[in-house]
Design an enzyme around this catalytic site. Structure first.
Site, PDB file in Angstrom:
ATOM      1  N   LYS A 120      -2.274  -4.708  -3.021  1.00  0.00           N
ATOM      2  CA  LYS A 120      -3.362  -5.573  -2.533  1.00  0.00           C
ATOM      3  C   LYS A 120      -4.657  -4.782  -2.338  1.00  0.00           C
ATOM      4  CE  LYS A 120      -1.266  -7.094   1.258  1.00  0.00           C
ATOM      5  NZ  LYS A 120       0.112  -6.574   1.182  1.00  0.00           N
ATOM      6  N   ARG A 177      -1.302 -13.615   7.549  1.00  0.00           N
ATOM      7  CA  ARG A 177       0.052 -13.073   7.419  1.00  0.00           C
ATOM      8  C   ARG A 177       1.070 -13.917   8.176  1.00  0.00           C
ATOM      9  NH1 ARG A 177      -1.497  -7.328   6.339  1.00  0.00           N
ATOM     10  NH2 ARG A 177       0.355  -6.118   5.873  1.00  0.00           N
ATOM     11  N   ARG A 195       2.262   6.533  -1.522  1.00  0.00           N
ATOM     12  CA  ARG A 195       0.854   6.165  -1.322  1.00  0.00           C
ATOM     13  C   ARG A 195       0.142   7.184  -0.437  1.00  0.00           C
ATOM     14  NH1 ARG A 195      -0.491   0.215   0.343  1.00  0.00           N
ATOM     15  NH2 ARG A 195       1.046   0.565   1.989  1.00  0.00           N
ATOM     16  N   ARG A 226      -0.106   7.162   5.416  1.00  0.00           N
ATOM     17  CA  ARG A 226      -0.099   6.294   6.591  1.00  0.00           C
ATOM     18  C   ARG A 226       1.211   6.471   7.344  1.00  0.00           C
ATOM     19  NH1 ARG A 226      -1.724   0.466   4.221  1.00  0.00           N
ATOM     20  NH2 ARG A 226      -0.166  -0.110   5.752  1.00  0.00           N
ATOM     21  N   ARG A 284       8.711  -3.313   7.441  1.00  0.00           N
ATOM     22  CA  ARG A 284       7.552  -4.146   7.082  1.00  0.00           C
ATOM     23  C   ARG A 284       7.938  -5.178   6.024  1.00  0.00           C
ATOM     24  NH1 ARG A 284       3.840   0.163   5.114  1.00  0.00           N
ATOM     25  NH2 ARG A 284       2.409  -1.493   4.575  1.00  0.00           N
TER      26      ARG A 284
END
Ligand code: AMP
Length: 213
Positions: A13, A88, A122, A155, A166
């Site tokens: 995203k 969300r 990431r 992160r 998540r």
């Protein structure tokens, strides 16, 4: 032009939102980035949500909705914006409906097993929020942001255990919104397995089909 980018954690995203924001010259509003900024600056909001973020849970709806309301009322949003990571929950979607008429919800579909690998690799720039991946989208110089030269970080919520949490939160609270927007005729399915450029092309095609007269 009011766009929503939708998809599970690590579907891409943020990467796509940055590209779309540049192409259409509209601001990217990423609730995750806004929250991480609060955490980094240790604001009262940041102190409140730090633990929630670290655990991979969702922040409280009222707080998130207020943050979005404040952000979309800024002058740079008058020609539109792109929402990345909002809504969300169904409650957030209902609030958004009162706030704005979104043109399209671009739903990135990806096999969830792929997502864990994507998230764990990431890396993000804490300064300019650029997103990289150690294998799929590496920076020119390892560990350094191409755009601003800052040291890249992982992160806290991209650790494997938190990523799995998540994904569960996504399935339970966010996934139901897909059918909600589909019924409204706002949803466009995007194949998220095609690589960064392939995904972007599908999104641009979907936007160009909109009648934004
Ligand atoms: P993201 O960068 O979009 O993956 O968001 C990172 C984290 O910020 C999420 O795991 C949530 O804890 C929080 N967050 C971001 N957007 C929202 C939202 N719309 N509602 C609740 N929590 C959010």
């Amino acid at each position: 032009m009011k766009l929503v980018i939708f998809g599970p954690p690590s579907a891409g995203k943020g990467t796509q939102a940055q590209k779309l924001s540049k192409k259409y010259n509209i601001p990217q509003i990423a609730t995750g980035d806004l929250l991480r900024e609060h955490v980094a600056k240790k604001t009262p909001i940041g102190i409140k949500v730090k633990e929630i973020l670290d655990q991979g849970k969702l922040g409280p709806d009222e707080l998130i909705v207020q943050m979005i309301k404040d952000r979309v009322s800024q002058p740079d949003c008058k020609n539109g914006y792109l929402l990345d990571g909002f809504p969300r929950t169904m409650n957030q979607a209902k609030h958004l409906e009162k706030m704005a008429d979104v043109d399209v919800v671009l739903n990135i579909g990806v096999d969830t097993e792929l997502l864990v690998g994507r998230a764990v690799g990431r890396r993000i720039c804490p300064k300019c929020a650029s997103v990289y991946h150690v294998d799929f989208n590496p920076p020119k110089k390892e560990g350094i942001c191409d755009k601003c030269g800052s040291q890249l970080i992982q992160r806290d919520d991209d650790k494997e255990e938190t990523v799995r949490k998540r994904l569960n939160v996504y399935r339970e609270q966010t996934e139901p919104l897909i059918e909600y927007y589909r019924k409204k005729g706002k949803l466009v399915d995007i194949d998220g397995s095609l690589g960064i450029d392939g995904v972007f092309e599908q999104m641009v095609r979907a936007v160009s089909r909109l009648n934004l007269g």
